[in-house]
Design a protein around this motif. Structure first.
Motif, PDB file in Angstrom:
ATOM      1  N   ASP A  92       1.912  32.327 -37.777  1.00  0.00           N
ATOM      2  CA  ASP A  92       1.106  33.532 -37.536  1.00  0.00           C
ATOM      3  C   ASP A  92      -0.369  33.217 -37.308  1.00  0.00           C
ATOM      4  OD1 ASP A  92       3.316  35.169 -37.725  1.00  0.00           O
ATOM      5  OD2 ASP A  92       2.973  35.739 -39.819  1.00  0.00           O
ATOM      6  N   VAL A  93      -0.875  32.133 -37.897  1.00  0.00           N
ATOM      7  CA  VAL A  93      -2.292  31.805 -37.723  1.00  0.00           C
ATOM      8  C   VAL A  93      -2.510  30.806 -36.588  1.00  0.00           C
ATOM      9  CG1 VAL A  93      -2.778  32.254 -40.153  1.00  0.00           C
ATOM     10  CG2 VAL A  93      -2.271  29.914 -39.423  1.00  0.00           C
ATOM     11  N   ALA A  94      -1.426  30.304 -36.002  1.00  0.00           N
ATOM     12  CA  ALA A  94      -1.530  29.287 -34.960  1.00  0.00           C
ATOM     13  C   ALA A  94      -1.783  29.916 -33.594  1.00  0.00           C
ATOM     14  CB  ALA A  94      -0.254  28.450 -34.916  1.00  0.00           C
ATOM     15  N   ASP A  95      -2.441  29.132 -32.735  1.00  0.00           N
ATOM     16  CA  ASP A  95      -2.620  29.537 -31.338  1.00  0.00           C
ATOM     17  C   ASP A  95      -1.412  29.162 -30.496  1.00  0.00           C
ATOM     18  OD1 ASP A  95      -5.490  30.330 -31.591  1.00  0.00           O
ATOM     19  OD2 ASP A  95      -5.742  28.203 -32.058  1.00  0.00           O
ATOM     20  N   TRP A  96      -0.664  28.201 -30.977  1.00  0.00           N
ATOM     21  CA  TRP A  96       0.439  27.650 -30.194  1.00  0.00           C
ATOM     22  C   TRP A  96       1.489  27.116 -31.146  1.00  0.00           C
ATOM     23  CZ3 TRP A  96       2.608  22.961 -27.964  1.00  0.00           C
ATOM     24  CH2 TRP A  96       3.087  23.122 -26.653  1.00  0.00           C
ATOM     25  N   VAL A  97       2.754  27.289 -30.810  1.00  0.00           N
ATOM     26  CA  VAL A  97       3.854  26.760 -31.618  1.00  0.00           C
ATOM     27  C   VAL A  97       4.615  25.751 -30.770  1.00  0.00           C
ATOM     28  CG1 VAL A  97       5.961  27.275 -32.892  1.00  0.00           C
ATOM     29  CG2 VAL A  97       4.043  28.892 -32.947  1.00  0.00           C
ATOM     30  N   THR A  98       4.713  24.544 -31.281  1.00  0.00           N
ATOM     31  CA  THR A  98       5.410  23.488 -30.557  1.00  0.00           C
ATOM     32  C   THR A  98       6.844  23.370 -31.058  1.00  0.00           C
ATOM     33  OG1 THR A  98       5.281  21.186 -29.819  1.00  0.00           O
ATOM     34  CG2 THR A  98       4.676  21.637 -32.122  1.00  0.00           C
ATOM     35  N   ARG A  99       7.539  22.371 -30.614  1.00  0.00           N
ATOM     36  CA  ARG A  99       8.902  22.136 -31.082  1.00  0.00           C
ATOM     37  C   ARG A  99       8.874  21.596 -32.509  1.00  0.00           C
ATOM     38  NH1 ARG A  99      10.872  19.078 -25.491  1.00  0.00           N
ATOM     39  NH2 ARG A  99      10.945  20.947 -24.169  1.00  0.00           N
TER      40      ARG A  99
END
Length: 281
Positions: free
Chosen positions: A251-258
């Motif tokens: 929720d606080v991230a700008d981007w979610v990776t694998r």
């Protein structure tokens, strides 16, 4: 935005679930480093443990953020920043934790002091605090930490407690929050409580390194996977959560990776840095 620094958590981020560093991840970090991006580790691990991972990535001469930001440097003997819990607070914390069934470790940068734990089979459990977090230095076990501290007061950057019962963990956390002042309480996995001075965090560690290198937070990318990474992820220019991270981190991230088992760090470097470096990894 040109990103000049890449900060990576270790467990759940760089390492797979089997606690191994994938070849693809190592190659991706090596490549982005070769293009002038400063790579550091931001971890709850002890300094010697983080240093071993940094050596595998060929960044062991870089400033490392360890003990959740309480110990920062490129050398164990000459840190650029260290903030320890004082002996009075350590005794207060230990006195509380000893009322719960948990394994306690006082984590100095050169050694650890821990309590002996009797499991249900009545054997003394000399735990490694999780196979993925080897301490790589001496651990001294005592029957009672509080009794030991009365005779030999100690200051350390971090205290870690491992629980086997979530209700006990929550009760201990609540008591610590109510009774002990000036500390930061967080967690690097679902079974732990990690305790440092309130003035330190991974995010503040990045500020310390950034000031030395003249790199602002907005020029940084930070990648993490658990609660102790949230502040760091939220404050940098590009905060990245691993695919298996809890929703609160995403929720606080700008981007979610694998996920870490799907080469999430390598994939992120390819997707985020390829335009900046003008090359496909």
């Amino acid at each position: 935005m040109t990103y000049r620094l890449l900060a990576l958590d270790i467990d759940g981020t760089l390492l797979r679930s089997n606690h191994k560093l994938a070849k693809e991840t190592k190659e991706a970090v090596e490549y982005v480093r070769s293009k002038g991006v400063y790579v550091t580790l931001a971890t709850g691990r002890t300094y010697p443990s983080a240093k071993k991972v940094a050596k595998a990535l060929k960044v062991d001469d870089h400033e490392l953020i360890t003990h959740d930001g309480a110990f920062i440097g490129s050398s164990v003997d000459e840190p650029m920043f260290v903030r320890r819990l004082d002996s009075d607070r350590i005794f207060q914390i230990v006195d509380i934790l000893e009322n719960y069934h948990c394994h306690i470790r006082l984590l100095h940068e050169k050694y650890a002091l821990a309590n002996k734990i009797k499991q249900k089979n009545h054997l003394i459990a000399r735990m490694n605090m999780g196979v993925g977090d080897p301490l790589l230095y001496a651990v001294n076990f005592v029957d009672s930490l509080s009794h030991h501290l009365i005779d030999q007061p100690l200051t350390v950057p971090k205290i870690k407690a491992h629980f086997w019962n979530e209700m006990e963990r929550e009760d201990a956390l609540e008591e610590l929050e109510e009774v002990v002042s000036g500390v930061r309480l967080t967690s690097s996995d679902e079974y732990s409580v990690d305790i440092t001075d309130a003035a330190v965090s991974k995010a503040r560690g990045l500020q310390v390194i950034g000031q030395k290198l003249n790199i602002g937070l907005q020029e940084m990318v930070a990648v993490g996977s658990f609660e102790n990474d949230q502040e760091m992820i939220a404050q940098v220019g590009l905060g990245v959560a691993m695919g298996q991270a809890p929703q609160s981190v995403k929720d606080v991230a700008d981007w979610v990776t694998r996920s870490n088992d799907q080469n999430g760090v390598g994939y992120m470097i390819k997707e985020v840095f390829r335009k900046q470096l003008k090359v496909m990894l």
